[in-house]
Design a protein around this motif. Structure first.
Motif, PDB file in Angstrom:
ATOM      1  N   HIS A  59       0.834  -1.196   0.000  1.00 51.22           N
ATOM      2  CA  HIS A  59       0.000   0.000   0.000  1.00 51.22           C
ATOM      3  C   HIS A  59       0.873   1.252   0.000  1.00 51.22           C
ATOM      4  O   HIS A  59       1.952   1.281   0.585  1.00 51.22           O
ATOM      5  CB  HIS A  59      -0.898  -0.010   1.242  1.00 51.22           C
ATOM      6  CG  HIS A  59      -2.028   0.963   1.174  1.00 51.22           C
ATOM      7  ND1 HIS A  59      -1.961   2.203   1.756  1.00 51.22           N
ATOM      8  CD2 HIS A  59      -3.255   0.876   0.587  1.00 51.22           C
ATOM      9  CE1 HIS A  59      -3.103   2.848   1.540  1.00 51.22           C
ATOM     10  NE2 HIS A  59      -3.907   2.067   0.835  1.00 51.22           N
ATOM     11  N   HIS A  60       0.368   2.310  -0.679  1.00 52.80           N
ATOM     12  CA  HIS A  60       1.168   3.530  -0.786  1.00 52.80           C
ATOM     13  C   HIS A  60       1.423   4.194   0.559  1.00 52.80           C
ATOM     14  O   HIS A  60       2.300   5.043   0.683  1.00 52.80           O
ATOM     15  CB  HIS A  60       0.484   4.520  -1.742  1.00 52.80           C
ATOM     16  CG  HIS A  60      -0.898   4.914  -1.327  1.00 52.80           C
ATOM     17  ND1 HIS A  60      -2.019   4.425  -1.937  1.00 52.80           N
ATOM     18  CD2 HIS A  60      -1.344   5.737  -0.355  1.00 52.80           C
ATOM     19  CE1 HIS A  60      -3.097   4.934  -1.362  1.00 52.80           C
ATOM     20  NE2 HIS A  60      -2.712   5.724  -0.391  1.00 52.80           N
ATOM     21  N   SER A  61       0.654   3.826   1.595  1.00 58.51           N
ATOM     22  CA  SER A  61       0.874   4.415   2.916  1.00 58.51           C
ATOM     23  C   SER A  61       2.227   4.018   3.501  1.00 58.51           C
ATOM     24  O   SER A  61       2.720   4.689   4.415  1.00 58.51           O
ATOM     25  CB  SER A  61      -0.246   4.007   3.883  1.00 58.51           C
ATOM     26  OG  SER A  61      -0.266   2.606   4.067  1.00 58.51           O
ATOM     27  N   ILE A  62       2.845   2.963   2.974  1.00 55.72           N
ATOM     28  CA  ILE A  62       4.176   2.577   3.456  1.00 55.72           C
ATOM     29  C   ILE A  62       5.191   3.655   3.081  1.00 55.72           C
ATOM     30  O   ILE A  62       6.016   4.089   3.906  1.00 55.72           O
ATOM     31  CB  ILE A  62       4.593   1.212   2.874  1.00 55.72           C
ATOM     32  CG1 ILE A  62       3.591   0.114   3.282  1.00 55.72           C
ATOM     33  CG2 ILE A  62       6.001   0.848   3.328  1.00 55.72           C
ATOM     34  CD1 ILE A  62       3.422  -0.068   4.774  1.00 55.72           C
ATOM     35  N   ARG A  63       5.138   4.130   1.851  1.00 55.78           N
ATOM     36  CA  ARG A  63       6.061   5.200   1.442  1.00 55.78           C
ATOM     37  C   ARG A  63       5.749   6.503   2.178  1.00 55.78           C
ATOM     38  O   ARG A  63       6.654   7.254   2.542  1.00 55.78           O
ATOM     39  CB  ARG A  63       5.982   5.410  -0.073  1.00 55.78           C
ATOM     40  CG  ARG A  63       6.603   4.280  -0.862  1.00 55.78           C
ATOM     41  CD  ARG A  63       6.656   4.571  -2.354  1.00 55.78           C
ATOM     42  NE  ARG A  63       7.295   3.476  -3.059  1.00 55.78           N
ATOM     43  CZ  ARG A  63       8.598   3.357  -3.233  1.00 55.78           C
ATOM     44  NH1 ARG A  63       9.413   4.285  -2.749  1.00 55.78           N
ATOM     45  NH2 ARG A  63       9.115   2.321  -3.875  1.00 55.78           N
ATOM     46  N   ARG A  64       4.480   6.760   2.380  1.00 58.02           N
ATOM     47  CA  ARG A  64       4.141   7.987   3.105  1.00 58.02           C
ATOM     48  C   ARG A  64       4.640   7.912   4.545  1.00 58.02           C
ATOM     49  O   ARG A  64       5.144   8.904   5.085  1.00 58.02           O
ATOM     50  CB  ARG A  64       2.632   8.220   3.071  1.00 58.02           C
ATOM     51  CG  ARG A  64       2.228   9.505   3.787  1.00 58.02           C
ATOM     52  CD  ARG A  64       0.843   9.959   3.393  1.00 58.02           C
ATOM     53  NE  ARG A  64      -0.176   8.964   3.679  1.00 58.02           N
ATOM     54  CZ  ARG A  64      -1.443   9.090   3.279  1.00 58.02           C
ATOM     55  NH1 ARG A  64      -1.807  10.137   2.557  1.00 58.02           N
ATOM     56  NH2 ARG A  64      -2.331   8.163   3.573  1.00 58.02           N
ATOM     57  N   ALA A  65       4.514   6.741   5.170  1.00 58.52           N
ATOM     58  CA  ALA A  65       5.030   6.584   6.529  1.00 58.52           C
ATOM     59  C   ALA A  65       6.535   6.819   6.565  1.00 58.52           C
ATOM     60  O   ALA A  65       7.060   7.452   7.494  1.00 58.52           O
ATOM     61  CB  ALA A  65       4.690   5.197   7.057  1.00 58.52           C
ATOM     62  N   THR A 112      -3.374  -7.888  -0.269  1.00 55.52           N
ATOM     63  CA  THR A 112      -3.132  -6.600  -0.922  1.00 55.52           C
ATOM     64  C   THR A 112      -4.452  -5.957  -1.307  1.00 55.52           C
ATOM     65  O   THR A 112      -5.453  -6.640  -1.569  1.00 55.52           O
ATOM     66  CB  THR A 112      -2.263  -6.769  -2.178  1.00 55.52           C
ATOM     67  OG1 THR A 112      -2.952  -7.631  -3.103  1.00 55.52           O
ATOM     68  CG2 THR A 112      -0.909  -7.364  -1.841  1.00 55.52           C
ATOM     69  N   THR A 113      -4.446  -4.620  -1.365  1.00 56.15           N
ATOM     70  CA  THR A 113      -5.689  -3.921  -1.705  1.00 56.15           C
ATOM     71  C   THR A 113      -6.069  -4.094  -3.162  1.00 56.15           C
ATOM     72  O   THR A 113      -7.251  -4.021  -3.509  1.00 56.15           O
ATOM     73  CB  THR A 113      -5.556  -2.427  -1.377  1.00 56.15           C
ATOM     74  OG1 THR A 113      -4.389  -1.914  -2.024  1.00 56.15           O
ATOM     75  CG2 THR A 113      -5.452  -2.192   0.102  1.00 56.15           C
ATOM     76  N   ASP A 114      -5.105  -4.308  -4.033  1.00 54.69           N
ATOM     77  CA  ASP A 114      -5.401  -4.482  -5.455  1.00 54.69           C
ATOM     78  C   ASP A 114      -6.096  -5.808  -5.736  1.00 54.69           C
ATOM     79  O   ASP A 114      -7.136  -5.853  -6.401  1.00 54.69           O
ATOM     80  CB  ASP A 114      -4.101  -4.419  -6.266  1.00 54.69           C
ATOM     81  CG  ASP A 114      -3.989  -3.118  -7.049  1.00 54.69           C
ATOM     82  OD1 ASP A 114      -4.814  -2.213  -6.816  1.00 54.69           O
ATOM     83  OD2 ASP A 114      -3.086  -3.014  -7.878  1.00 54.69           O
ATOM     84  N   THR A 115      -5.503  -6.893  -5.243  1.00 52.12           N
ATOM     85  CA  THR A 115      -5.978  -8.222  -5.645  1.00 52.12           C
ATOM     86  C   THR A 115      -6.236  -9.176  -4.490  1.00 52.12           C
ATOM     87  O   THR A 115      -6.728 -10.279  -4.707  1.00 52.12           O
ATOM     88  CB  THR A 115      -4.950  -8.886  -6.588  1.00 52.12           C
ATOM     89  OG1 THR A 115      -3.734  -9.130  -5.862  1.00 52.12           O
ATOM     90  CG2 THR A 115      -4.656  -8.000  -7.799  1.00 52.12           C
ATOM     91  N   GLY A 116      -5.898  -8.783  -3.262  1.00 50.89           N
ATOM     92  CA  GLY A 116      -6.087  -9.680  -2.126  1.00 50.89           C
ATOM     93  C   GLY A 116      -4.996 -10.714  -1.966  1.00 50.89           C
ATOM     94  O   GLY A 116      -5.153 -11.675  -1.207  1.00 50.89           O
TER      95      GLY A 116
END
Length: 497
Positions: A180-186, A236-240
């Motif tokens: 998830h993109h929140s990893i890079r934001r973190a 994963t949010t895209d495909t599980g």
């Protein structure tokens, strides 16, 4: 002195009106908010009022113009997002907390349920017994909190307190391209930098490749940098997709790196016996996150972080003492609920002011129990598998990735059509505008997929079948073919057994 103009009581009266309007909204018989937007915008789009209109007039505007023109997300046919409409008890518990315990502070029943419900969640999701938790506003903040603990641990190992003195030197976070993109934001917020995130290759199913991780760890072993964490996905949010947790966790431990599992969406899938073996290795995690506002049916705004050592969170996020907050009493010596603030959750994360989220999770689990949640998850996962089976059997459909959890990535196919991505984008936009079935799209191995995620408590097997019927009808229309026969699609087997 002027008197207060805001109404601060009469909840019973107003809740009757509000409940009636919300129940009508939940029949989903109303048009979409964009059907006649000028009508509600004319009422809502006004200048700041110099003088108020009173609670009765506000309630009138809410019931006539606001609620009927709300979001499509609670609709059982909306499978676009990994959030959904709250269940009734989740909404009621949220309201109860907003009125009776507006902060997660003091020795009251709501504060007690913060910890009680976190312990229930940890037990339900089969986390190591030593793990302790913290609620936050969702998966993005939950990941930030977990990686804050990882950062604290990693730099303390080399003699630096990053929370006090700042980050020194280069750091590394290892995550797959499907994270998830929140990893890079973190990484950015924690001062590590987005460039500190090293992308590890995935296989055709979107799962991190352990051999690729090991090769990267070997390359970095002798570099002058601090390895902070390895991040694995439990859905994963895209495909599980679920990463091979056992292999990744073993590597993280061998290289003495914090092992974080992002299970914001997919961690409750461990309750489904069909997929629970894929969670082997979860016990190796140093931190895990999950979002109750996804599969559990809580109102949006509830994520949970679990760590093996909550003292690390306190060292990473403490706000330190405030002169106006007395902490002298303990729970054992307290004689009034305000004699103590209770467990110092505000020192474990980034929020000081925070609602009483634990009571919502408690209410959700008290209502349906572990068995009710397991049945919901099994139903949704089975829907994705059965959709894939139907797509496999139909010449005009193609599965782009086998379902692991409740996401199925498929598309309409026609050998004579020159651009299948464009065709499926057109089908998707038509689905959204018809409003009965609203999946999202994603890209799987370079091909556009229609992506329903079956998640909401209101979403049942008929939604999956009807979505396929509508895709087939739209695909046939857009490719100039005859309307497909959708009456012999078969019935879904009993998925509760």
């Amino acid at each position: 002195m002027a008197t207060e103009q805001a109404e601060c009581g009469k909840l019973e009266t107003y809740l009757q009106t509000l409940g009636h309007t919300l129940d009508r909204f939940l029949t989903f018989q109303h048009p979409d908010a964009m059907h006649e937007p000028a009508r509600w915008r004319a009422v809502l789009e006004r200048p700041l009022p110099a003088f108020g209109i009173g609670v009765d007039a506000v309630m009138e505007e809410m019931t006539r113009y606001l609620i009927p023109n709300g979001s499509a997300i609670p609709n059982p046919g909306c499978t676009a997002f990994i959030t959904t409409g709250a269940t009734t008890v989740g909404a009621l518990a949220t309201l109860a907390g907003a009125v009776a315990s507006p902060q997660r502070l003091s020795l009251n029943a709501f504060n007690f349920l913060e910890e009680q419900s976190l312990e229930w969640l940890a037990e339900l999701l089969q986390l190591p017994p030593a793990m302790k938790g913290l609620y936050s506003s969702g998966g993005s903040v939950a990941n930030l909190v977990a990686l804050g603990a990882a950062r604290q641990h990693a730099f303390e190992t080399v003699g630096i307190d990053p929370a006090r003195h700042g980050v020194r030197g280069a750091a590394r976070l290892y995550a797959s391209s499907a994270s998830h993109h929140s990893i890079r934001r973190a990484a950015a917020v924690l001062g590590l930098g987005r460039d500190a995130v090293v992308t590890i290759a995935t296989d055709a199913e979107g799962r991190m490749i352990p051999a690729a991780l090991e090769q990267q760890l070997e390359r970095d072993r002798d570099q002058a940098m601090v390895p902070v964490a390895v991040v694995a996905n439990a859905g994963t949010t895209d495909t599980g997709a679920i990463d091979p947790l056992q292999a990744i966790g073993t590597l993280a431990h061998r290289y003495a790196i914090w092992f974080h599992v992002d299970g914001a969406y997919g961690l409750p899938g461990i309750l489904d016996p069909e997929v629970s073996p894929l969670y082997a290795g979860l016990e190796l995690a140093d931190s895990v996150i999950v979002d109750p506002h996804k599969w559990l049916g809580a109102p949006v705004g509830i994520g949970a972080t679990f760590v093996r050592d909550r003292a690390l969170l306190q060292r990473a996020f403490t706000q330190e003492a405030s002169s106006y907050l007395e902490r002298a009493c303990t729970q054992e010596t307290a004689q009034h609920s305000m004699d103590s603030l209770g467990i110092p959750y505000s020192d474990f994360g980034v929020e000081l002011s925070a609602p009483s989220r634990g009571a919502v999770v408690w209410a959700l689990l008290r209502e349906i129990g572990a068995g009710g949640l397991r049945a919901r998850i099994r139903r949704h996962n089975a829907m994705a598998r059965q959709l894939a089976e139907r797509a496999d059997a139909h010449p005009d459909l193609e599965v782009l990735q086998r379902p692991t959890l409740s996401i199925c990535c498929f598309r309409y196919v026609n050998a004579a059509y020159p651009d299948l991505d464009a065709l499926n984008a057109r089908i998707h936009r038509a689905l959204v505008r018809q409003g009965r079935h609203i999946p999202s799209t994603t890209v799987v191995n370079g091909r556009l997929a229609i992506r329903p995620c079956f998640l909401g408590a209101r979403t049942g097997p008929d939604q999956a079948q009807a979505l396929v019927d509508e895709v087939l009808a739209l695909g046939a229309r857009f490719t100039q073919g005859p309307e497909p026969d959708t009456h012999n699609s078969g019935t879904m087997p009993d998925i509760e057994r």
